[in-house]
Write a protein that holds these residues in place. Structure first.
Motif, PDB file in Angstrom:
ATOM      1  N   SER A 163      -0.024  -4.748   3.950  1.00 23.14           N
ATOM      2  CA  SER A 163       0.874  -5.249   2.919  1.00 23.14           C
ATOM      3  C   SER A 163       0.730  -6.768   2.863  1.00 23.14           C
ATOM      4  N   MET A 173      -8.081  -0.888  -3.168  1.00 22.30           N
ATOM      5  CA  MET A 173      -7.112  -1.592  -2.341  1.00 22.30           C
ATOM      6  C   MET A 173      -7.784  -2.515  -1.327  1.00 22.30           C
ATOM      7  N   PRO A 216       0.829  -1.214   0.000  1.00 25.83           N
ATOM      8  CA  PRO A 216       0.000   0.000   0.000  1.00 25.83           C
ATOM      9  C   PRO A 216       0.861   1.261   0.000  1.00 25.83           C
ATOM     10  N   LEU A 248      -2.172   0.961  -4.662  1.00 24.71           N
ATOM     11  CA  LEU A 248      -1.636  -0.321  -4.195  1.00 24.71           C
ATOM     12  C   LEU A 248      -0.616  -0.776  -5.220  1.00 24.71           C
ATOM     13  N   LYS A 304      -6.248   3.484  -5.230  1.00 25.04           N
ATOM     14  CA  LYS A 304      -6.449   3.414  -3.786  1.00 25.04           C
ATOM     15  C   LYS A 304      -7.832   2.905  -3.410  1.00 25.04           C
ATOM     16  N   GLU A 340       0.058   2.703   5.843  1.00 22.67           N
ATOM     17  CA  GLU A 340      -0.804   2.994   4.696  1.00 22.67           C
ATOM     18  C   GLU A 340      -1.863   1.926   4.468  1.00 22.67           C
TER      19      GLU A 340
END
Length: 368
Positions: free
Chosen positions: A82, A31, A5, A10, A28, A79
């Motif tokens: 992951s 994501m 992210p 992403l 985004k 963010e």
């Protein structure tokens, strides 16, 4: 494959031959949907976004004749989540020692070590350096009907006929240490421990090597001499380390030069120094013919195709055993091993550079 992210998107990246390449950026707004879908496929808790999770996706690609296992690991970041997915081809055949890229002398020594009835062979290196593949090659070499081989792994990467392979299950309480205690009650001749992660696993493995078993395992250290000091740091008694360990093999994976486009050249001393080669080695290599990448359609203009191992084998001797018992430093153990004929990772890599298998830049990247 990495789903990372970012502030505005992403980022999806693939790791090919040890190097990450950006493939695509997902907006985004999409994501959350992408990460949730991957977590559902991996049977993870989609409501848990505050702590790391591990799962797996099994794919039966029958049309291609392959069984694929995808290891999924999530990690919360500032963010977002992951996700890293590691692709394992379970139908792939385990390699042999001849296919690993060792020198003939080192391969002969390693073959002799793994045929001993007792002792411990430790393979060390960073994550993704091919340690488990080397252990599988060793098991393939000694696998016979009259030998009872039991492995405990996380995950089981290759299926070996005639070998009892145990898959770790943390949720069920089947850890490396718990599985190893049970394995030793099953009358094994050879035990392969996927990774020594904690002091308890280390102690059981080393004690097993002293009680009539051949133990193969991996350890995370930078080089072979450091493995002996690392075991001491994990709580294993020094006298046990000296008596149990037969040898330590350190390794790295370097990208192979594309055989269709690599070119020969003679680097100057300045070029070698810029590649972080020590002045002594640079002076000794002055005038030596090396090879470098160029790029062609067959290697996708990267100059590299495939990977090859770079190795360092430390074989225990009476002198090294005494140093291990005395809890000597890594530097003292290294000096004694080199005086007895051990080659460093750099020496082995430089021989492969001179043979045109890899480049000096690639050797510097993986071994310094």
């Amino acid at each position: 494959m990495h789903f990372e992210p970012q502030e505005d998107a992403l980022l999806i990246r693939f790791r090919v031959d040890g190097v990450l390449h950006e493939v695509q950026r997902v907006p985004k707004r999409m994501m959350a949907g992408v990460t949730t879908r991957l977590k559902v496929l991996a049977k993870l808790d989609i409501a848990e976004r505050r702590k790391p999770q591990d799962g797996r996706i099994s794919l039966n690609a029958a049309a291609a004749g392959r069984m694929l296992d995808i290891r999924v690991a999530t990690l919360p970041t500032v963010e977002g989540e992951s996700i890293v997915m590691r692709l394992l081809d379970k139908s792939k055949k385990a390699p042999t020692l001849e296919e690993l890229g060792m020198s003939d002398e080192m391969r002969a020594k390693l073959s002799e070590i793994i045929r001993r009835p007792t002792g411990a062979l430790l393979v060390t290196g960073p994550t993704g350096s091919g340690k488990s593949t080397t252990l599988y090659a060793g098991l393939t070499e000694i696998n016979r009907p009259e030998i009872n081989i039991i492995t405990v792994e996380d995950p089981v990467e290759y299926r070996l006929g005639g070998v009892n392979q145990v898959q770790i299950n943390q949720r069920a309480g089947l850890t490396f240490a718990a599985a190893l205690r049970s394995i030793l009650r099953s009358d094994p001749d050879v035990v392969m421990v996927g990774e020594i992660r904690d002091g308890e696993t280390a102690k059981i493995s080393i004690e097993a090597a002293l009680t009539g078993h051949l133990v193969l395992s991996t350890l995370h250290t930078n080089d072979a001499p450091q493995a002996l000091t690392r075991l001491n740091e994990m709580g294993v008694e020094p006298f046990l380390v000296g008596a149990a360990v037969s040898a330590v093999l350190a390794q790295r994976l370097a990208r192979k030069l594309c055989s269709h486009c690599c070119e020969m050249y003679t680097p100057s001393i300045d070029e070698l120094l810029k590649a972080r080669v020590s002045p002594d080695v640079a002076a000794a290599a002055d005038g030596m013919a090396f090879y470098r990448k160029k790029g062609c359609p067959r290697c996708n203009q990267t100059g590299y195709k495939g990977r090859i191992g770079i190795y360092q084998l430390l074989e225990m001797s009476e002198t090294l055993e005494q140093l291990a018992v005395q809890k000597a430093s890594r530097e003292d153990i290294e000096r004694a091993a080199i005086s007895e004929g051990m080659r460093t990772l750099w020496d082995d890599g430089l021989a492969k550079v001179a043979s045109g298998l890899t480049s000096i830049e690639e050797l510097t990247r993986v071994s310094i």
